[in-house]
Design a protein around this motif. Structure first.
Motif, PDB file in Angstrom:
ATOM      1  N   MET A   1      52.154  77.022  21.652  1.00  0.00           N
ATOM      2  CA  MET A   1      50.780  76.793  22.079  1.00  0.00           C
ATOM      3  C   MET A   1      49.868  76.618  22.310  1.00  0.00           C
ATOM      4  SD  MET A   1      50.946  76.228  25.618  1.00  0.00           S
ATOM      5  CE  MET A   1      50.337  77.234  26.838  1.00  0.00           C
ATOM      6  N   SER A   2      48.877  75.362  22.230  1.00  0.00           N
ATOM      7  CA  SER A   2      47.596  75.104  22.176  1.00  0.00           C
ATOM      8  C   SER A   2      46.115  76.368  22.147  1.00  0.00           C
ATOM      9  CB  SER A   2      46.789  73.891  22.785  1.00  0.00           C
ATOM     10  OG  SER A   2      47.804  72.449  22.503  1.00  0.00           O
ATOM     11  N   THR A   3      45.501  75.904  21.370  1.00  0.00           N
ATOM     12  CA  THR A   3      44.277  77.117  21.449  1.00  0.00           C
ATOM     13  C   THR A   3      42.988  77.077  22.103  1.00  0.00           C
ATOM     14  OG1 THR A   3      45.227  78.216  18.937  1.00  0.00           O
ATOM     15  CG2 THR A   3      43.118  78.664  19.976  1.00  0.00           C
ATOM     16  N   TYR A   4      43.027  76.069  21.844  1.00  0.00           N
ATOM     17  CA  TYR A   4      41.484  74.830  22.303  1.00  0.00           C
ATOM     18  C   TYR A   4      41.460  73.677  23.292  1.00  0.00           C
ATOM     19  CZ  TYR A   4      39.340  77.476  18.473  1.00  0.00           C
ATOM     20  OH  TYR A   4      39.095  78.679  17.772  1.00  0.00           O
ATOM     21  N   TYR A   5      41.145  73.678  24.217  1.00  0.00           N
ATOM     22  CA  TYR A   5      41.506  71.944  25.064  1.00  0.00           C
ATOM     23  C   TYR A   5      39.879  72.088  25.514  1.00  0.00           C
ATOM     24  CZ  TYR A   5      45.671  75.218  26.240  1.00  0.00           C
ATOM     25  OH  TYR A   5      46.840  75.054  25.933  1.00  0.00           O
ATOM     26  N   ARG A   6      39.786  70.950  25.431  1.00  0.00           N
ATOM     27  CA  ARG A   6      39.089  69.708  25.691  1.00  0.00           C
ATOM     28  C   ARG A   6      38.635  69.018  26.465  1.00  0.00           C
ATOM     29  NH1 ARG A   6      37.748  73.957  22.898  1.00  0.00           N
ATOM     30  NH2 ARG A   6      36.455  73.595  21.331  1.00  0.00           N
ATOM     31  N   THR A   7      38.915  68.577  27.841  1.00  0.00           N
ATOM     32  CA  THR A   7      38.643  68.135  28.907  1.00  0.00           C
ATOM     33  C   THR A   7      37.487  66.739  29.014  1.00  0.00           C
ATOM     34  OG1 THR A   7      40.171  69.506  29.876  1.00  0.00           O
ATOM     35  CG2 THR A   7      39.482  67.752  31.144  1.00  0.00           C
ATOM     36  N   ARG A   8      37.934  65.605  29.762  1.00  0.00           N
ATOM     37  CA  ARG A   8      37.553  64.621  30.257  1.00  0.00           C
ATOM     38  C   ARG A   8      37.671  64.149  31.019  1.00  0.00           C
ATOM     39  NH1 ARG A   8      34.088  67.015  27.488  1.00  0.00           N
ATOM     40  NH2 ARG A   8      33.021  66.494  25.626  1.00  0.00           N
ATOM     41  N   GLU A   9      37.162  63.204  32.398  1.00  0.00           N
ATOM     42  CA  GLU A   9      37.310  62.761  32.979  1.00  0.00           C
ATOM     43  C   GLU A   9      36.282  61.842  33.313  1.00  0.00           C
ATOM     44  OE1 GLU A   9      36.170  63.379  36.828  1.00  0.00           O
ATOM     45  OE2 GLU A   9      34.752  64.509  36.066  1.00  0.00           O
ATOM     46  N   GLY A  10      36.854  60.777  34.872  1.00  0.00           N
ATOM     47  CA  GLY A  10      36.339  59.737  35.032  1.00  0.00           C
ATOM     48  C   GLY A  10      37.192  58.784  36.161  1.00  0.00           C
ATOM     49  N   GLN A  11      36.350  57.463  36.459  1.00  0.00           N
ATOM     50  CA  GLN A  11      37.210  56.529  37.351  1.00  0.00           C
ATOM     51  C   GLN A  11      37.606  55.295  36.505  1.00  0.00           C
ATOM     52  OE1 GLN A  11      34.853  54.249  40.422  1.00  0.00           O
ATOM     53  NE2 GLN A  11      36.458  55.908  41.825  1.00  0.00           N
ATOM     54  N   LEU A  12      38.200  54.539  36.495  1.00  0.00           N
ATOM     55  CA  LEU A  12      38.602  53.742  35.829  1.00  0.00           C
ATOM     56  C   LEU A  12      38.660  52.955  36.828  1.00  0.00           C
ATOM     57  CD1 LEU A  12      41.881  53.995  34.494  1.00  0.00           C
ATOM     58  CD2 LEU A  12      39.418  54.677  33.398  1.00  0.00           C
ATOM     59  N   THR A  13      37.454  51.479  36.880  1.00  0.00           N
ATOM     60  CA  THR A  13      37.433  50.583  38.336  1.00  0.00           C
ATOM     61  C   THR A  13      37.429  49.011  37.657  1.00  0.00           C
ATOM     62  OG1 THR A  13      35.377  50.390  37.023  1.00  0.00           O
ATOM     63  CG2 THR A  13      36.058  51.694  39.348  1.00  0.00           C
ATOM     64  N   ALA A  14      38.343  48.678  36.419  1.00  0.00           N
ATOM     65  CA  ALA A  14      38.060  47.575  36.208  1.00  0.00           C
ATOM     66  C   ALA A  14      39.536  46.879  35.425  1.00  0.00           C
ATOM     67  CB  ALA A  14      37.160  46.857  35.238  1.00  0.00           C
ATOM     68  N   ILE A  15      40.171  45.788  35.541  1.00  0.00           N
ATOM     69  CA  ILE A  15      41.697  46.272  35.307  1.00  0.00           C
ATOM     70  C   ILE A  15      41.726  45.173  33.536  1.00  0.00           C
ATOM     71  CG2 ILE A  15      42.327  43.036  35.936  1.00  0.00           C
ATOM     72  CD1 ILE A  15      44.229  46.100  36.594  1.00  0.00           C
ATOM     73  N   ASP A  16      42.202  45.366  33.007  1.00  0.00           N
ATOM     74  CA  ASP A  16      42.417  44.897  31.814  1.00  0.00           C
ATOM     75  C   ASP A  16      41.100  45.161  30.309  1.00  0.00           C
ATOM     76  OD1 ASP A  16      45.230  43.505  32.258  1.00  0.00           O
ATOM     77  OD2 ASP A  16      44.542  41.956  32.810  1.00  0.00           O
ATOM     78  N   SER A  17      41.254  46.345  30.633  1.00  0.00           N
ATOM     79  CA  SER A  17      40.121  46.866  30.175  1.00  0.00           C
ATOM     80  C   SER A  17      39.743  48.145  29.920  1.00  0.00           C
ATOM     81  CB  SER A  17      38.275  46.248  30.849  1.00  0.00           C
ATOM     82  OG  SER A  17      38.430  47.294  31.694  1.00  0.00           O
ATOM     83  N   ARG A  18      38.906  49.164  28.553  1.00  0.00           N
ATOM     84  CA  ARG A  18      38.702  50.258  28.407  1.00  0.00           C
ATOM     85  C   ARG A  18      37.141  50.565  29.159  1.00  0.00           C
ATOM     86  NH1 ARG A  18      39.655  50.930  22.029  1.00  0.00           N
ATOM     87  NH2 ARG A  18      42.002  50.375  21.668  1.00  0.00           N
ATOM     88  N   THR A  19      37.779  51.606  30.055  1.00  0.00           N
ATOM     89  CA  THR A  19      37.015  53.215  30.495  1.00  0.00           C
ATOM     90  C   THR A  19      36.235  53.943  29.686  1.00  0.00           C
ATOM     91  OG1 THR A  19      36.709  52.047  32.945  1.00  0.00           O
ATOM     92  CG2 THR A  19      35.913  53.777  32.421  1.00  0.00           C
ATOM     93  N   ALA A  20      34.933  54.446  28.854  1.00  0.00           N
ATOM     94  CA  ALA A  20      35.297  55.714  28.138  1.00  0.00           C
ATOM     95  C   ALA A  20      35.200  56.586  29.596  1.00  0.00           C
ATOM     96  CB  ALA A  20      33.688  56.259  27.343  1.00  0.00           C
ATOM     97  N   SER A 128      41.966  61.897  34.417  1.00  0.00           N
ATOM     98  CA  SER A 128      41.613  62.970  33.735  1.00  0.00           C
ATOM     99  C   SER A 128      42.241  63.806  32.289  1.00  0.00           C
ATOM    100  CB  SER A 128      41.733  64.673  34.548  1.00  0.00           C
ATOM    101  OG  SER A 128      41.298  65.747  33.694  1.00  0.00           O
ATOM    102  N   VAL A 129      41.723  63.517  31.450  1.00  0.00           N
ATOM    103  CA  VAL A 129      42.444  63.697  30.548  1.00  0.00           C
ATOM    104  C   VAL A 129      42.244  64.774  29.416  1.00  0.00           C
ATOM    105  CG1 VAL A 129      43.493  62.630  28.516  1.00  0.00           C
ATOM    106  CG2 VAL A 129      43.031  61.853  30.357  1.00  0.00           C
ATOM    107  N   THR A 130      43.069  66.218  28.878  1.00  0.00           N
ATOM    108  CA  THR A 130      42.544  66.929  28.437  1.00  0.00           C
ATOM    109  C   THR A 130      43.712  67.111  26.681  1.00  0.00           C
ATOM    110  OG1 THR A 130      42.416  68.378  30.326  1.00  0.00           O
ATOM    111  CG2 THR A 130      42.872  69.888  28.467  1.00  0.00           C
ATOM    112  N   LEU A 131      42.596  67.210  26.233  1.00  0.00           N
ATOM    113  CA  LEU A 131      43.050  67.736  24.419  1.00  0.00           C
ATOM    114  C   LEU A 131      42.828  68.881  24.546  1.00  0.00           C
ATOM    115  CD1 LEU A 131      41.186  65.277  22.656  1.00  0.00           C
ATOM    116  CD2 LEU A 131      43.441  65.068  24.166  1.00  0.00           C
ATOM    117  N   GLY A 132      44.731  69.371  23.797  1.00  0.00           N
ATOM    118  CA  GLY A 132      45.110  70.845  23.380  1.00  0.00           C
ATOM    119  C   GLY A 132      44.961  70.922  21.826  1.00  0.00           C
ATOM    120  N   TYR A 133      44.355  71.452  20.899  1.00  0.00           N
ATOM    121  CA  TYR A 133      44.607  71.486  20.106  1.00  0.00           C
ATOM    122  C   TYR A 133      45.109  72.946  18.884  1.00  0.00           C
ATOM    123  CZ  TYR A 133      40.351  68.744  20.623  1.00  0.00           C
ATOM    124  OH  TYR A 133      39.053  66.799  20.103  1.00  0.00           O
TER     125      TYR A 133
END
Length: 134
Positions: A1-20, A128-133
């Motif tokens: 089981m992970s000990t630390y969690y870090r989350t980021r979220e946002g809106q993807l509005t453009a096709i064929d591109s990355r969104t931070a 929304s993306v959460t990384l479990g460390y």
């Protein structure tokens, strides 16, 4: 089981591109998360997304991790797909997915989290993306 969690979220509005992903539920933050000290890997990736179904089409979603906090460099994960067909278009929510991973990290390094949408633009996607460390 992970000990630390870090989350980021946002809106993807453009096709064929990355969104931070630069928010944490109302708090503006950088897209990069700092790897917690005394951790050696990311053990789980948790991803949630929803689409407003603004237009008919089909698209695939990816999560991209980059930065000096990853020992093995950039990592890309396919996390789902969206199909919208109908007039009026209808939106759908998707269950959160958990992807077990074994990604070695550099303690105190930075990892940027980005979302990407390919295919046909089906409208705005909230991700929304959460990384479990551990």
């Amino acid at each position: 089981m992970s000990t630390y969690y870090r989350t980021r979220e946002g809106q993807l509005t453009a096709i064929d591109s990355r969104t931070a992903l630069t928010s944490n539920y109302g708090t503006s933050v950088t897209a990069a998360v700092q790897t917690p000290p005394n951790t050696s890997k990311i053990g789980v990736l948790m991803v949630s997304f929803a689409n407003n179904g603004a237009s008919n089409g089909a698209s695939c979603l990816q999560v991209v991790l980059t930065g000096d906090g990853l020992k093995d460099g950039e990592q890309t994960f396919s996390v789902g797909s969206i199909t919208v067909d109908g007039t009026p278009a209808t939106a759908k929510n998707y269950d959160t997915i958990m992807i077990p991973v074994d990604l070695p990290v550099v303690a105190n390094g930075l990892i940027s989290i980005e979302g990407a949408m390919q295919g046909t633009d089906t409208g705005s996607v909230e991700m929304s993306v959460t990384l479990g460390y551990n």
